[in-house]
Scaffold this motif. Structure first.
Motif, PDB file in Angstrom:
ATOM      1  N   SER A 249     -14.415  90.585 -82.612  1.00  0.00           N
ATOM      2  CA  SER A 249     -13.610  90.006 -81.544  1.00  0.00           C
ATOM      3  C   SER A 249     -13.277  91.066 -80.499  1.00  0.00           C
ATOM      4  N   GLU A 250     -13.308  90.665 -79.235  1.00  0.00           N
ATOM      5  CA  GLU A 250     -12.930  91.578 -78.167  1.00  0.00           C
ATOM      6  C   GLU A 250     -11.429  91.880 -78.188  1.00  0.00           C
ATOM      7  N   CYS A 251     -10.670  91.102 -78.957  1.00  0.00           N
ATOM      8  CA  CYS A 251      -9.216  91.327 -79.085  1.00  0.00           C
ATOM      9  C   CYS A 251      -8.870  92.221 -80.272  1.00  0.00           C
ATOM     10  N   PRO A 278     -15.121  86.221 -77.464  1.00  0.00           N
ATOM     11  CA  PRO A 278     -14.534  86.723 -76.213  1.00  0.00           C
ATOM     12  C   PRO A 278     -13.019  86.832 -76.252  1.00  0.00           C
ATOM     13  N   LYS A 279     -12.504  87.689 -75.387  1.00  0.00           N
ATOM     14  CA  LYS A 279     -11.065  87.947 -75.321  1.00  0.00           C
ATOM     15  C   LYS A 279     -10.280  86.682 -75.029  1.00  0.00           C
ATOM     16  N   SER A 280     -10.888  85.748 -74.294  1.00  0.00           N
ATOM     17  CA  SER A 280     -10.194  84.514 -73.930  1.00  0.00           C
ATOM     18  C   SER A 280      -9.814  83.669 -75.139  1.00  0.00           C
ATOM     19  N   ASP A 281     -10.492  83.870 -76.268  1.00  0.00           N
ATOM     20  CA  ASP A 281     -10.167  83.105 -77.480  1.00  0.00           C
ATOM     21  C   ASP A 281      -9.015  83.722 -78.260  1.00  0.00           C
ATOM     22  N   ASP A 282      -8.624  84.946 -77.915  1.00  0.00           N
ATOM     23  CA  ASP A 282      -7.440  85.591 -78.505  1.00  0.00           C
ATOM     24  C   ASP A 282      -7.496  85.608 -80.035  1.00  0.00           C
ATOM     25  N   LYS A 313     -13.763  79.771 -82.992  1.00  0.00           N
ATOM     26  CA  LYS A 313     -15.222  79.847 -82.948  1.00  0.00           C
ATOM     27  C   LYS A 313     -15.832  79.902 -84.362  1.00  0.00           C
TER      28      LYS A 313
END
Length: 325
Positions: A249-251, A278-282, A313
């Motif tokens: 995860s980007e987070c 992606p970061k948008s999925d937190d 996801k």
């Protein structure tokens, strides 16, 4: 050793069959043979839901060992285990030394060599009934998986890394993470642990400890040093030989993705899949492997509090794993 492993498989199957015939709840595929091998664990000592698990078909030629992360338990890997079982795998989820206990004693006495023994036993058990053995894990479990894929010839299938802690996160290019690893490998970590006020490890979350203990973190740092040395052995002329699926995860603020990129650079492109959330999925570090939220009742009225958010996801990630097969 091999005969002992076969006996453990037989013992586990016998106990599970007997309990099933007697109408007794066997704890959702609880791995009873595991307790005979590692007597520091028992059903009485382990928190409900944190037990080692085993899921076997009557006949199959493939198996996978899935390893949980630092401070958590096999519960975190159960949704992924279910997916692999549906794909026809025998699945083995070991419980790492000093994890999942009702009384963890501040993890004083936790040892990396026991983590390796836990995983090695799971690999040997898997190899006793299947020819093709894969391995994977979350965070520290991913680090142990990479280690075993490098040194254990019985791992002849694929490697699955979920938020793998090949490097600790922190600072630009992971420099602070590298510093943390070095400090944890020194006596300074022991000194800090003695002067640091210990927080209770058993908290609200039924499937993991309330915090990362310094003793466990120190053993992880030692493991990362070993995997760094193993990583250095691979290059363009001697590429990493195992097919790899890595999800990150980007987070993630715990495991640095630089470690995954380093492995990707040493693996032929057609043998490496990197699934980025992606970061948008937190999605936080441990949530990468969760199909459902981890929730507990907050009060007598039945209100709940979410302790760990699910990965939105997750099913897409499982489809990617299926395609990877």
């Amino acid at each position: 050793m091999e005969n002992d492993t076969v006996l453990q498989v037989g013992l586990n199957n016998l106990m599970r069959n007997n309990m099933s015939q007697n109408g007794i709840n066997n704890g959702s595929n609880q791995w009873f043979g595991y307790y005979k091998k590692f007597d520091y664990f028992s059903p009485e000592l382990i928190r409900a839901g944190c037990f080692p698990r085993i899921m076997e078909h009557n006949s199959t030629d493939k198996a996978i060992v899935l390893i949980h992360g630092l401070s958590d338990s096999p519960y975190f890997m159960t949704a992924i285990a279910d997916h692999f079982y549906k794909l026809g795998y025998n699945v083995y989820l070991p419980l790492l030394h000093f994890h999942g206990l009702k009384k963890p004693m501040g993890m004083e006495g936790v040892e990396l060599k026991e983590w390796k023994a836990n995983v090695r036993f799971a690999i040997n058990t898997a190899a006793a009934s299947a020819k093709n053995i894969s391995i994977g894990g979350l965070s520290t479990g991913g680090t142990l998986s990479f280690y075993m894929a490098c040194i254990n010839p019985k791992i002849n299938g694929q490697l699955y890394l979920f938020s793998a802690a090949l490097d600790l996160a922190g600072g630009p290019m992971g420099l602070f993470g590298e510093l943390k690893e070095r400090i944890l490998r020194t006596y300074a970590a022991d000194v800090l642990d003695k002067f640091n006020e210990k927080k209770p490890l058993v908290g609200l979350n039924p499937y993991r400890y309330a915090c990362i203990d310094m003793d466990g973190a120190q053993e992880l740092a030692r493991l990362i040093k070993e995997t760094d040395d193993l990583m250095d052995e691979y290059d363009a002329n001697n590429p990493f030989p195992v097919r790899v699926f890595a999800a990150h995860s980007e987070c993630d603020t715990t495991a640095d993705i630089n470690g995954i990129w380093a492995l990707q650079a040493k693996t032929p492109a057609d043998r490496f899949i990197l699934y980025i959330i992606p970061k948008s999925d937190d999605v936080s570090h441990a949530s990468v492997v969760l199909k459902n939220n981890i929730e507990v009742k907050e009060d007598s009225a039945g209100n709940t509090v979410v302790l760990e958010m699910a990965n939105p996801k997750f099913m897409e990630m499982m489809e990617a794993i299926t395609d990877f097969q």
